[in-house]
Write a protein that holds these residues in place. Sequence first.
Motif, mmCIF file in Angstrom:
data_model
loop_
_atom_site.group_PDB
_atom_site.id
_atom_site.type_symbol
_atom_site.label_atom_id
_atom_site.label_comp_id
_atom_site.label_asym_id
_atom_site.label_seq_id
_atom_site.Cartn_x
_atom_site.Cartn_y
_atom_site.Cartn_z
ATOM 1 N N SER A 30 0.759 -1.254 0.145
ATOM 2 C CA SER A 30 0.072 0.195 -0.015
ATOM 3 C C SER A 30 0.812 1.338 0.025
ATOM 4 C CB SER A 30 -0.890 0.073 1.281
ATOM 5 O OG SER A 30 -1.591 -1.187 1.146
ATOM 6 N N ASP A 31 0.368 2.197 -0.781
ATOM 7 C CA ASP A 31 1.266 3.622 -0.662
ATOM 8 C C ASP A 31 0.452 4.190 0.050
ATOM 9 O OD1 ASP A 31 -0.879 4.231 -2.483
ATOM 10 O OD2 ASP A 31 0.657 4.593 -4.090
ATOM 11 N N THR A 33 -1.553 6.813 -0.600
ATOM 12 C CA THR A 33 -2.912 7.160 -1.026
ATOM 13 C C THR A 33 -3.625 5.960 -0.615
ATOM 14 O OG1 THR A 33 -1.927 8.242 -3.095
ATOM 15 C CG2 THR A 33 -4.003 7.558 -3.245
ATOM 16 N N ASP A 34 -3.427 4.756 -0.646
ATOM 17 C CA ASP A 34 -4.211 3.592 -0.240
ATOM 18 C C ASP A 34 -4.475 3.792 1.269
ATOM 19 O OD1 ASP A 34 -3.921 2.616 -2.936
ATOM 20 O OD2 ASP A 34 -2.396 1.135 -2.370
#
Length: 47
Positions: A30-31, A33-34
């Motif tokens: 996950s980055d 934004t996620d």
Amino acid sequence: MINFDEEIKKFHPSLEIEEAEDAIYNNNISDVTDVMMEMVEGMKDND
């Protein structure tokens, strides 16, 4: 003098680089934004 054409023919990519490339592209991390989207959805669910 270096014959660049001959040197290019001898070139073989390092297996370590190929393994690292596979690990990077196949890893589903996950980055930011996620994470932010999950937080927003969680806040909506709590209302």
